[in-house]
Design a protein around this motif. Structure first.
Motif, PDB file in Angstrom:
ATOM      1  N   VAL A  96       0.904  -1.046  -0.001  1.00  0.00           N
ATOM      2  CA  VAL A  96      -0.055   0.026   0.026  1.00  0.00           C
ATOM      3  C   VAL A  96       0.733   1.217  -0.003  1.00  0.00           C
ATOM      4  N   GLU A  97       0.853   2.166  -1.033  1.00  0.00           N
ATOM      5  CA  GLU A  97       1.671   3.248  -1.055  1.00  0.00           C
ATOM      6  C   GLU A  97       0.694   4.374  -1.409  1.00  0.00           C
ATOM      7  N   ALA A  98       0.944   5.400  -0.646  1.00  0.00           N
ATOM      8  CA  ALA A  98       0.049   6.506  -0.547  1.00  0.00           C
ATOM      9  C   ALA A  98       0.306   7.388  -1.925  1.00  0.00           C
ATOM     10  N   PRO A 229       4.846  14.705   6.527  1.00  0.00           N
ATOM     11  CA  PRO A 229       3.121  14.751   6.289  1.00  0.00           C
ATOM     12  C   PRO A 229       2.906  13.127   6.322  1.00  0.00           C
ATOM     13  N   PHE A 230       3.490  12.064   5.560  1.00  0.00           N
ATOM     14  CA  PHE A 230       2.794  10.781   5.647  1.00  0.00           C
ATOM     15  C   PHE A 230       4.212   9.928   6.341  1.00  0.00           C
ATOM     16  N   GLY A 231       5.176  10.375   6.776  1.00  0.00           N
ATOM     17  CA  GLY A 231       6.231   9.427   7.151  1.00  0.00           C
ATOM     18  C   GLY A 231       5.983   8.776   8.578  1.00  0.00           C
ATOM     19  N   ASN A 287      20.376   7.936  14.144  1.00  0.00           N
ATOM     20  CA  ASN A 287      20.781   8.715  13.117  1.00  0.00           C
ATOM     21  C   ASN A 287      20.003   8.611  11.555  1.00  0.00           C
ATOM     22  N   ARG A 288      20.098   9.683  10.977  1.00  0.00           N
ATOM     23  CA  ARG A 288      19.874   9.455   9.435  1.00  0.00           C
ATOM     24  C   ARG A 288      21.194   9.413   8.798  1.00  0.00           C
ATOM     25  N   MET A 289      21.131   8.721   7.399  1.00  0.00           N
ATOM     26  CA  MET A 289      22.354   8.459   6.801  1.00  0.00           C
ATOM     27  C   MET A 289      22.491   9.391   5.622  1.00  0.00           C
ATOM     28  N   GLY A 290      21.305   9.879   5.295  1.00  0.00           N
ATOM     29  CA  GLY A 290      21.484  10.889   4.132  1.00  0.00           C
ATOM     30  C   GLY A 290      21.798  10.225   2.809  1.00  0.00           C
ATOM     31  N   PRO A 291      22.310  10.531   1.701  1.00  0.00           N
ATOM     32  CA  PRO A 291      22.256   9.866   0.315  1.00  0.00           C
ATOM     33  C   PRO A 291      22.933   8.549   0.349  1.00  0.00           C
TER      34      PRO A 291
HETATM   35  O1  AHZ Z   1       4.669   7.762   0.388  1.00  0.00           O
HETATM   36  C1  AHZ Z   1       5.661   7.200   1.151  1.00  0.00           C
HETATM   37  C2  AHZ Z   1       6.894   6.832   0.470  1.00  0.00           C
HETATM   38  O2  AHZ Z   1       6.800   6.256  -0.728  1.00  0.00           O
HETATM   39  C3  AHZ Z   1       5.009   5.846   2.021  1.00  0.00           C
HETATM   40  N1  AHZ Z   1       4.108   6.535   2.963  1.00  0.00           N
HETATM   41  C4  AHZ Z   1       4.409   6.959   3.967  1.00  0.00           C
HETATM   42  N2  AHZ Z   1       3.126   6.837   4.792  1.00  0.00           N
HETATM   43  C5  AHZ Z   1       2.309   6.115   4.245  1.00  0.00           C
HETATM   44  C6  AHZ Z   1       0.948   5.719   4.573  1.00  0.00           C
HETATM   45  N3  AHZ Z   1       0.300   4.678   3.638  1.00  0.00           N
HETATM   46  C7  AHZ Z   1       1.013   4.236   2.635  1.00  0.00           C
HETATM   47  N4  AHZ Z   1       0.414   6.093   5.857  1.00  0.00           N
HETATM   48  C8  AHZ Z   1       3.030   5.633   2.739  1.00  0.00           C
HETATM   49  N5  AHZ Z   1       2.194   4.750   2.247  1.00  0.00           N
HETATM   50  O3  AHZ Z   1       6.320   5.470   2.164  1.00  0.00           O
HETATM   51  C9  AHZ Z   1       7.166   5.351   1.407  1.00  0.00           C
HETATM   52  C10 AHZ Z   1       8.472   5.704   2.186  1.00  0.00           C
HETATM   53  O4  AHZ Z   1       9.660   5.934   1.366  1.00  0.00           O
HETATM   54  P1  AHZ Z   1      10.836   6.478   1.727  1.00  0.00           P
HETATM   55  O5  AHZ Z   1      11.879   6.696   0.585  1.00  0.00           O
HETATM   56  O6  AHZ Z   1      10.738   7.766   2.369  1.00  0.00           O
HETATM   57  O7  AHZ Z   1      11.306   5.672   2.762  1.00  0.00           O
HETATM   58  P2  AHZ Z   1      12.687   4.318   2.918  1.00  0.00           P
HETATM   59  O8  AHZ Z   1      12.901   4.065   4.472  1.00  0.00           O
HETATM   60  O9  AHZ Z   1      12.248   3.256   1.983  1.00  0.00           O
HETATM   61  O10 AHZ Z   1      13.965   5.281   2.507  1.00  0.00           O
HETATM   62  C11 AHZ Z   1      14.442   6.394   3.229  1.00  0.00           C
HETATM   63  C12 AHZ Z   1      15.470   7.089   2.286  1.00  0.00           C
HETATM   64  C13 AHZ Z   1      16.477   7.648   2.961  1.00  0.00           C
HETATM   65  S1  AHZ Z   1      15.905   8.985   3.897  1.00  0.00           S
HETATM   66  C14 AHZ Z   1      17.305   9.408   4.317  1.00  0.00           C
HETATM   67  C15 AHZ Z   1      17.626  10.720   5.403  1.00  0.00           C
HETATM   68  O11 AHZ Z   1      16.746  11.504   5.387  1.00  0.00           O
HETATM   69  O12 AHZ Z   1      18.816  10.728   5.740  1.00  0.00           O
HETATM   70  N6  AHZ Z   1      18.175   8.748   3.754  1.00  0.00           N
HETATM   71  C16 AHZ Z   1      17.804   7.714   2.908  1.00  0.00           C
HETATM   72  C17 AHZ Z   1      18.610   6.827   2.348  1.00  0.00           C
END
Ligand code: AHZ
Length: 313
Positions: A96-98, A229-231, A287-291
């Motif tokens: 399920v993807e928003a 907002p959706f995270g 922590n976050r890892m960025g890119p």
């Molecule tokens: O739309 C969102 C995105 O595609 C989806 N999503 C969030 N809330 C939702 C909900 N229902 C359905 N309530 C929802 N879908 O979830 C997806 C999350 O993808 P992402 O790329 O944000 O997260 P990830 O954990 O797969 O990858 C993170 C990538 C990051 S962020 C980061 C940093 O900020 O330092 N570094 C990396 C590598």
């Protein structure tokens, strides 16, 4: 082929290998000289409507009881789906993807740059997926995919090709289905997700009573990214339902600490709910890892492994 006549002398062996695979020129040959009499096969508009809606409603019916629901189709959620789809073609998996467009943040490498960096040993995942990458001649510790979109589109196309996986995009998870545990709320069991069209979810404040839909599943894998907002949706919902007291909260950027921590700690955080990817940083205070995306794909592998353990128990 008519279109390659005379070209072959000008091409490098690498360019030629594309043409000799035959993929590029066959379409040009197929239509060459036929455009004046060109016509599509006829159709009635209702046939298009029925072709789409019949399949969608069949899928809603079929996946209303799923084996696994993956929430969020970012790099972690899609990696999880890829590993599970390959390992267990017998499982019914709903994603399920928003957003309308799946892929989360992985369409660019970082900021607005194209190249995607993955630290080793995440190159193992790229090799399995069949995505080409470059090594850095001066540093053997990471690899680079020339465009993040090449990674994400390849991963998406593989995931969408699995017959046992359905992606419901433009659909938000707006709550969790729960069952009481033996010790009350701390011990709550997740039993599926509550869904709605994202456009509806975004308008609950200015439209009255638009009730949702549901998918039952013994296991939910949440990969909704860090707070936004959706995270971090499921992590935040665990707090508001008082299943956990508070979130750890994502910390500042530290690539080395963040990537190891996210992969190692990808786990079932409460019965029936596995959390992976950046959502985990919000639960645990990492922590976050960025890119750099290695942790997202390997957190996906770990989430899949944890899921198989739960399902096989
Ligand atoms: O739309 C969102 C995105 O595609 C989806 N999503 C969030 N809330 C939702 C909900 N229902 C359905 N309530 C929802 N879908 O979830 C997806 C999350 O993808 P992402 O790329 O944000 O997260 P990830 O954990 O797969 O990858 C993170 C990538 C990051 S962020 C980061 C940093 O900020 O330092 N570094 C990396 C590598």
């Amino acid at each position: 082929s008519t279109t390659t006549t005379g070209l072959k002398d000008k091409l490098t062996p690498e360019m030629l290998s594309f043409i000799t695979q035959g993929q590029q020129t066959r379409l040009l040959d197929e239509f060459a000289g036929k455009w004046d009499s060109f016509k599509f096969a006829p159709i009635r508009e209702s046939q298009v409507s029925r072709a789409m809606t019949r399949r969608y409603f069949n899928d809603l019916d079929k996946y209303a009881e799923s084996d696994i629901v993956i929430v969020g189709a970012g790099s972690c959620g899609l990696s999880t789906a890829y590993v599970l789809g390959k390992a267990r073609p017998d499982l019914k998996i709903a994603i399920v993807e928003a957003n309308v467009s799946p892929g989360g943040g992985a369409w660019l490498g970082g900021q607005l740059f194209s190249a995607m960096v993955m630290r080793k040993p995440a190159d193992v995942f790229l090799n399995d997926l069949g995505v080409p990458f470059e090594e850095d001649a001066t540093n053997p510790n990471y690899v680079v995919v020339k465009h993040a979109a090449l990674f994400t589109s390849t991963l998406l196309s593989k995931v969408l090709s699995f017959p046992n996986i359905k992606l419901f995009n433009a659909t938000s998870v707006e709550d969790l289905i729960t069952r009481p545990g033996q010790n009350g709320i701390e011990d709550v069991r997740i039993a599926g997700v509550v869904t709605n069209w994202t456009l509806v979810t975004m308008h609950h404040d200015d439209q009255s009573c638009m009730d949702p839909n549901t998918i039952n599943a013994p296991l939910v894998i949440s990969t909704t990214g860090h707070d936004g907002p959706f995270g971090a949706f499921c992590a935040k919902r665990l707090v508001s339902m008082t299943a956990i007291e508070k979130l750890g909260g994502m910390r500042g950027l530290d690539m080395n600490a963040a990537e190891d921590a996210i992969v190692k700690n990808t786990r079932e955080v409460t019965k029936g709910l596995i959390i992976g990817g950046m959502e985990l940083s919000e639960i645990d205070g990492f922590n976050r890892m960025g890119p750099t995306f290695g942790a997202m794909v390997l957190s996906g592998v770990k989430a899949a492994e944890e899921a198989l353990k739960v399902i096989e128990d």
